[in-house]
Write a protein that holds these residues in place. Structure first.
Motif, PDB file in Angstrom:
ATOM      1  N   MET A  59       9.379  12.213  -0.599  1.00  9.71           N
ATOM      2  CA  MET A  59       8.678  12.172  -1.890  1.00  9.71           C
ATOM      3  C   MET A  59       8.462  10.716  -2.292  1.00  9.71           C
ATOM      4  O   MET A  59       9.103   9.824  -1.759  1.00  9.71           O
ATOM      5  CB  MET A  59       9.530  12.858  -2.986  1.00  9.71           C
ATOM      6  CG  MET A  59       9.965  14.243  -2.643  1.00  9.71           C
ATOM      7  SD  MET A  59       8.568  15.255  -2.187  1.00  9.71           S
ATOM      8  CE  MET A  59       9.407  16.687  -1.584  1.00  9.71           C
ATOM      9  N   ASP A  60       7.601  10.519  -3.285  1.00  6.83           N
ATOM     10  CA  ASP A  60       7.352   9.158  -3.737  1.00  6.83           C
ATOM     11  C   ASP A  60       8.657   8.522  -4.215  1.00  6.83           C
ATOM     12  O   ASP A  60       9.376   9.106  -5.025  1.00  6.83           O
ATOM     13  CB  ASP A  60       6.324   9.170  -4.873  1.00  6.83           C
ATOM     14  CG  ASP A  60       4.941   9.525  -4.355  1.00  6.83           C
ATOM     15  OD1 ASP A  60       4.757   9.537  -3.120  1.00  6.83           O
ATOM     16  OD2 ASP A  60       4.048   9.786  -5.180  1.00  6.83           O
ATOM     17  N   ASN A  61       8.949   7.345  -3.710  1.00  8.92           N
ATOM     18  CA  ASN A  61      10.192   6.653  -4.088  1.00  8.92           C
ATOM     19  C   ASN A  61      10.028   5.157  -3.871  1.00  8.92           C
ATOM     20  O   ASN A  61       9.185   4.724  -3.080  1.00  8.92           O
ATOM     21  CB  ASN A  61      11.367   7.206  -3.262  1.00  8.92           C
ATOM     22  CG  ASN A  61      11.245   6.858  -1.788  1.00  8.92           C
ATOM     23  OD1 ASN A  61      11.695   5.797  -1.349  1.00  8.92           O
ATOM     24  ND2 ASN A  61      10.587   7.705  -1.007  1.00  8.92           N
ATOM     25  N   ASN A  75       0.867  -1.166   0.000  1.00  8.92           N
ATOM     26  CA  ASN A  75       0.000   0.000   0.000  1.00  8.92           C
ATOM     27  C   ASN A  75       0.915   1.230   0.000  1.00  8.92           C
ATOM     28  O   ASN A  75       1.866   1.299   0.780  1.00  8.92           O
ATOM     29  CB  ASN A  75      -0.889  -0.040   1.255  1.00  8.92           C
ATOM     30  CG  ASN A  75      -1.819   1.136   1.330  1.00  8.92           C
ATOM     31  OD1 ASN A  75      -1.380   2.278   1.427  1.00  8.92           O
ATOM     32  ND2 ASN A  75      -3.114   0.874   1.318  1.00  8.92           N
ATOM     33  N   HIS A  76       0.618   2.192  -0.858  1.00  8.89           N
ATOM     34  CA  HIS A  76       1.487   3.372  -0.994  1.00  8.89           C
ATOM     35  C   HIS A  76       1.696   4.082   0.356  1.00  8.89           C
ATOM     36  O   HIS A  76       2.805   4.544   0.647  1.00  8.89           O
ATOM     37  CB  HIS A  76       0.861   4.325  -2.018  1.00  8.89           C
ATOM     38  CG  HIS A  76       1.675   5.539  -2.300  1.00  8.89           C
ATOM     39  ND1 HIS A  76       2.826   5.502  -3.057  1.00  8.89           N
ATOM     40  CD2 HIS A  76       1.520   6.832  -1.916  1.00  8.89           C
ATOM     41  CE1 HIS A  76       3.338   6.731  -3.124  1.00  8.89           C
ATOM     42  NE2 HIS A  76       2.563   7.552  -2.442  1.00  8.89           N
ATOM     43  N   LEU A  77       0.648   4.125   1.183  1.00 11.37           N
ATOM     44  CA  LEU A  77       0.776   4.807   2.480  1.00 11.37           C
ATOM     45  C   LEU A  77       1.685   4.027   3.423  1.00 11.37           C
ATOM     46  O   LEU A  77       2.454   4.609   4.191  1.00 11.37           O
ATOM     47  CB  LEU A  77      -0.586   5.002   3.149  1.00 11.37           C
ATOM     48  CG  LEU A  77      -1.587   5.897   2.438  1.00 11.37           C
ATOM     49  CD1 LEU A  77      -2.733   6.240   3.375  1.00 11.37           C
ATOM     50  CD2 LEU A  77      -0.946   7.163   1.943  1.00 11.37           C
ATOM     51  N   GLY A 109       4.101   2.307   2.443  1.00  8.30           N
ATOM     52  CA  GLY A 109       5.430   2.632   1.927  1.00  8.30           C
ATOM     53  C   GLY A 109       5.928   3.931   2.552  1.00  8.30           C
ATOM     54  O   GLY A 109       7.044   3.995   3.079  1.00  8.30           O
ATOM     55  N   HIS A 110       5.079   4.972   2.523  1.00  6.74           N
ATOM     56  CA  HIS A 110       5.498   6.247   3.138  1.00  6.74           C
ATOM     57  C   HIS A 110       5.866   6.034   4.610  1.00  6.74           C
ATOM     58  O   HIS A 110       6.869   6.560   5.085  1.00  6.74           O
ATOM     59  CB  HIS A 110       4.383   7.293   3.026  1.00  6.74           C
ATOM     60  CG  HIS A 110       4.414   8.060   1.734  1.00  6.74           C
ATOM     61  ND1 HIS A 110       5.514   8.778   1.322  1.00  6.74           N
ATOM     62  CD2 HIS A 110       3.472   8.235   0.767  1.00  6.74           C
ATOM     63  CE1 HIS A 110       5.253   9.354   0.152  1.00  6.74           C
ATOM     64  NE2 HIS A 110       4.027   9.038  -0.211  1.00  6.74           N
ATOM     65  N   ILE A 111       5.041   5.282   5.333  1.00  6.42           N
ATOM     66  CA  ILE A 111       5.320   5.050   6.760  1.00  6.42           C
ATOM     67  C   ILE A 111       6.691   4.393   6.923  1.00  6.42           C
ATOM     68  O   ILE A 111       7.512   4.820   7.735  1.00  6.42           O
ATOM     69  CB  ILE A 111       4.205   4.175   7.390  1.00  6.42           C
ATOM     70  CG1 ILE A 111       2.893   4.966   7.452  1.00  6.42           C
ATOM     71  CG2 ILE A 111       4.620   3.667   8.778  1.00  6.42           C
ATOM     72  CD1 ILE A 111       1.674   4.141   7.839  1.00  6.42           C
ATOM     73  N   VAL A 162       1.313  12.851   5.571  1.00  7.25           N
ATOM     74  CA  VAL A 162       0.847  14.081   4.910  1.00  7.25           C
ATOM     75  C   VAL A 162       1.411  14.127   3.488  1.00  7.25           C
ATOM     76  O   VAL A 162       2.607  14.354   3.294  1.00  7.25           O
ATOM     77  CB  VAL A 162       1.267  15.360   5.682  1.00  7.25           C
ATOM     78  CG1 VAL A 162       0.200  15.818   6.650  1.00  7.25           C
ATOM     79  CG2 VAL A 162       2.595  15.205   6.396  1.00  7.25           C
ATOM     80  N   SER A 163       0.536  13.890   2.510  1.00 10.13           N
ATOM     81  CA  SER A 163       1.023  13.875   1.130  1.00 10.13           C
ATOM     82  C   SER A 163       0.059  14.656   0.248  1.00 10.13           C
ATOM     83  O   SER A 163      -0.836  15.344   0.745  1.00 10.13           O
ATOM     84  CB  SER A 163       1.151  12.428   0.654  1.00 10.13           C
ATOM     85  OG  SER A 163      -0.130  11.880   0.506  1.00 10.13           O
ATOM     86  N   GLY A 164       0.248  14.523  -1.068  1.00 12.15           N
ATOM     87  CA  GLY A 164      -0.637  15.227  -1.999  1.00 12.15           C
ATOM     88  C   GLY A 164      -2.035  14.629  -1.999  1.00 12.15           C
ATOM     89  O   GLY A 164      -3.009  15.310  -2.282  1.00 12.15           O
TER      90      GLY A 164
HETATM   91 ZN    ZN Z   1       3.074   9.541  -1.935  1.00 12.77          ZN
END
Ligand code: ZN
Ligand code: KG4
Length: 342
Positions: A309-311, A111-113, A115-117, A138-140
């Protein structure tokens, strides 16, 4: 045991592929490459899904070729399967499925979130992040407070009821003539401004839940710009800086206040910040200050600006923990889910 994970991210307008290595103690990036599409989408004032998908399709194979070597064959491939733009997600997921089928490598849906975590575990001593942990994402596309009692378990405490914080930054930036994505430009302009100049509302700051709302703030900013022509005058750097600083401070005050209240209520040992807006310097410094003042038993952590950022490195890091927990699948079973809720 050392595990090597290849990560693939293509949920929005960044194509990214990374190879990471994880052990019991740490996760580190072996190599990573990201192609941003900002220069293309800024011509349209925002992300155009079909254009994004075509760009992903053009660059994903060369990026994978760069990251892949027989000597460093990954143990698993972790791919963002949602949430995001379906056409963008499909490029990464199908690249991952093909690679998995041809090389007989297990696949992991991320899940993209999450991933951010997990960008917080990159380059960190994995044991140093103690649970329970509270994550402010907190993202776009998202503004959420998520409680983790252990690895891979997420309880959503609250989320935005309308715009995400990054979206509010981008829309107001566009309104005053900054190029997409406007968040970093507002933040840069705000450095020279006085945040006390305009008394913007702090929506839901005192509500006794952990939800957010930024549409009222956005409307207040819109009305302010309509009534004050000097904000649109690019030569009037003082008026613009004061406007940006006041707007930025309003967003930061709300997200910081709610995060602190949740951290106290759930007695967390760690407060984690992540997502594109986590690159915002004021947000980092205010949250750091408020955690040490009001939740002194908690440790505050945030990723490097590049990994906010997204990576794909963050996707591979989440994949490392999922693979260790034996949460993987096969290319036949992997599906794209553009609405995937954590
Ligand atoms: Zn993102
Ligand atoms: O996480 P991300 O790269 O993509 C999504 O998953 O949405 O976040 C992008 C968002 C954009 O809205 C961008 O304007 C915002 O993060 N952003 C910032 C800053 N850097 C990026 N917002 C405020 N201040 C910044 N320094």
């Amino acid at each position: 045991m050392k595990l090597r994970i290849l990560g693939i991210e293509s949920s929005c307008d960044d194509t990214s592929v990374a190879l990471i290595e994880g052990t019991e103690n740490s996760v580190h990036v072996v190599k990573e490459a990201t192609r941003s599409q900002i220069n293309i989408h800024k011509l349209y004032g925002g992300v155009v899904p079909e254009v994004a998908a075509r760009e992903h399709a053009d660059v994903i194979v060369p990026l994978i070729k760069k990251m892949w070597s027989k000597k460093l064959k990954p143990d698993a491939i972790a791919v963002t399967a949602g949430p995001g733009l379906i056409t963008s997600l499909m490029i990464g997921v199908h690249a991952g499925r093909t690679l998995s089928a041809l090389t007989h490598t297990p696949l992991i849906s991320i899940n993209h979130l999450e991933g951010h975590i997990y960008s917080n575990w990159l380059a960190a001593h994995t044991k140093r992040i103690e649970f329970p942990a509270l994550c402010l994402v907190v993202s776009g596309g998202h503004t959420e407070l998520i409680l983790m009692r252990c690895h891979l378990q997420y309880k959503k405490l609250g989320a935005t009821r309308d715009d995400a914080a990054g979206e509010a930054f981008d829309k107001i930036a566009k309104l005053i003539g900054f190029e997409y994505p406007g968040g970093p430009k507002i933040s840069l302009c705000a450095q020279w401004g006085n945040p006390a100049t305009i008394a913007f509302p702090r929506p839901m700051i005192d509500s006794d839940d952990f939800d957010f709302s930024f549409s009222g703030l956005k409307t207040a900013a819109l009305y302010y710009v309509r009534a004050h022509a000097e904000i649109m005058d690019k030569k009037n750097t003082t008026a613009r800086a004061n406007f940006c600083a006041s707007f930025e401070k309003a967003i930061v005050d709300v997200v910081v206040a709610k995060t602190i209240r949740a951290a106290q209520q759930y007695k967390v040992k760690t407060v984690l910040l992540c997502g594109g807006v986590a690159a915002n310097n004021l947000l980092r410094s205010e949250l750091k200050k408020m955690v040490s003042l009001h939740v002194p038993t908690s440790v505050f952590r945030f990723p490097t600006a590049a990994h906010c950022m997204d990576n794909a490195a963050m996707i591979a890091t989440a994949g490392y923990f999922k693979f260790r927990a034996r949460q993987f699948t096969t290319w036949q079973k992997m599906k794209v889910d553009p609405e995937w809720e954590l």
